[in-house]
Design a protein around this motif. Sequence first.
Motif, short mmCIF file in Angstrom:
data_model
loop_
_atom_site.label_atom_id
_atom_site.label_comp_id
_atom_site.label_asym_id
_atom_site.label_seq_id
_atom_site.Cartn_x
_atom_site.Cartn_y
_atom_site.Cartn_z
N TRP A 1 0.85 -1.18 0.00
CA TRP A 1 0.00 0.00 0.00
C TRP A 1 0.88 1.23 0.00
CZ3 TRP A 1 -0.03 3.38 4.27
CH2 TRP A 1 0.61 2.91 5.42
N SER B 1 -2.87 -4.27 9.85
CA SER B 1 -1.89 -3.24 10.22
C SER B 1 -1.91 -2.06 9.24
CB SER B 1 -0.49 -3.84 10.29
OG SER B 1 -0.01 -4.14 8.99
N ILE B 2 -2.61 -2.19 8.13
CA ILE B 2 -2.70 -1.10 7.16
C ILE B 2 -3.74 -0.11 7.67
CG2 ILE B 2 -3.27 -0.46 4.77
CD1 ILE B 2 -2.46 -3.34 3.97
N PRO B 3 -3.42 1.19 7.73
CA PRO B 3 -4.41 2.17 8.18
C PRO B 3 -5.70 2.05 7.38
CG PRO B 3 -2.27 3.20 7.99
CD PRO B 3 -2.15 1.82 7.39
N ALA B 4 -6.83 2.18 8.05
CA ALA B 4 -8.14 1.96 7.43
C ALA B 4 -8.32 2.75 6.13
CB ALA B 4 -9.25 2.31 8.42
N ASP B 5 -7.81 3.98 6.07
CA ASP B 5 -7.97 4.81 4.87
C ASP B 5 -7.28 4.22 3.65
OD1 ASP B 5 -9.28 6.54 6.55
OD2 ASP B 5 -7.71 8.07 6.55
N ASP C 1 4.66 -2.29 13.20
CA ASP C 1 3.48 -1.55 13.62
C ASP C 1 3.95 -0.46 14.58
OD1 ASP C 1 1.12 -0.58 14.71
OD2 ASP C 1 0.22 -2.56 15.01
N ARG D 1 -6.64 0.64 3.24
CA ARG D 1 -6.88 -0.79 3.03
C ARG D 1 -7.51 -1.08 1.67
NH1 ARG D 1 -9.02 -1.77 8.76
NH2 ARG D 1 -7.05 -1.60 9.85
N ALA E 1 2.53 2.28 15.50
CA ALA E 1 1.50 2.77 16.43
C ALA E 1 1.46 1.91 17.68
CB ALA E 1 0.14 2.79 15.74
N GLN E 2 1.65 0.60 17.54
CA GLN E 2 1.63 -0.31 18.67
C GLN E 2 3.02 -0.53 19.27
OE1 GLN E 2 -1.17 -1.68 20.06
NE2 GLN E 2 -2.25 -0.31 18.69
N ASP F 1 1.24 5.37 1.03
CA ASP F 1 0.68 6.40 1.88
C ASP F 1 0.51 7.71 1.12
OD1 ASP F 1 3.20 7.64 1.81
OD2 ASP F 1 3.79 6.90 3.79
#
Length: 175
Positions: free
Chosen positions: A10, A25-29, A164, A31, A166-167, A12
Motif C-alpha cells: 500500500w 496493520s494497514i491504516p483503514a484509509d 506496527d 486498506r 503505532a503499537q 501512503d
Amino acid sequence: MAAGAELYRWTDREGIAHYTADLASIPADFRATATVMSPPRAPDAPPRPVVDQTVVAFTPGAPIIVPVLVNGVAVRLVVDTGADRTIISPAAAERAGLGNPQGTPVRISGVTGSATAAQIVVPTLDLAGTRLGNFAVIVHDSSLANADGLLGRDVLDSFTLTVDAAQGRAVIIPR
C-alpha cells in the motif's frame, strides 16, 4: 496473521510504498487500495506449516533491536532494511567464539561513508526460530550504543517483517 501468508503493498499520502503480511496493520484509509503481492495458492496445495511469530517491542522513533543467536551466543542487532548485509561488531564475533576474525577484506559503504571491513562465515545464525547455517556476515565496529550490529536484508529476506509503529511492535515470521 494474514490468511495464506499473502503480502500486501500500500502507498501512503506521501507516495511511500509499504509492505506487510498483516492486512489489519494497514491504516483503514488505505486498506481499499492495498494490493496483494503474493499469488494465491492453488486450492489443492498442501497447507503451509504453522510457524510461530516473534514479536519485538520497540519505542516508536527508536531503532528496532532484535535478539539473534550467532553461533549460539546472544547478540542484539538493529533492523536495517536499507543495509544489504548483516554486520556484527568485533566484540560480538569474539563472544560468539569466532576469535579475532580477519576474514576476507571487503569495502562497505553507507550513509556515514565507506570503510574496509572483514567478511567471515558464521556456523549458525538463529532468528525467530529459524537457523541459517554457514552464513556470511561483515565484522565491523558500527559504534552502536545499545546493539552489536545491524540486521541487513541478506537475513531479512528469509522473513516477513511487519512493523506496527503505532503499537510499538515488530513481528518477524520465517518464510
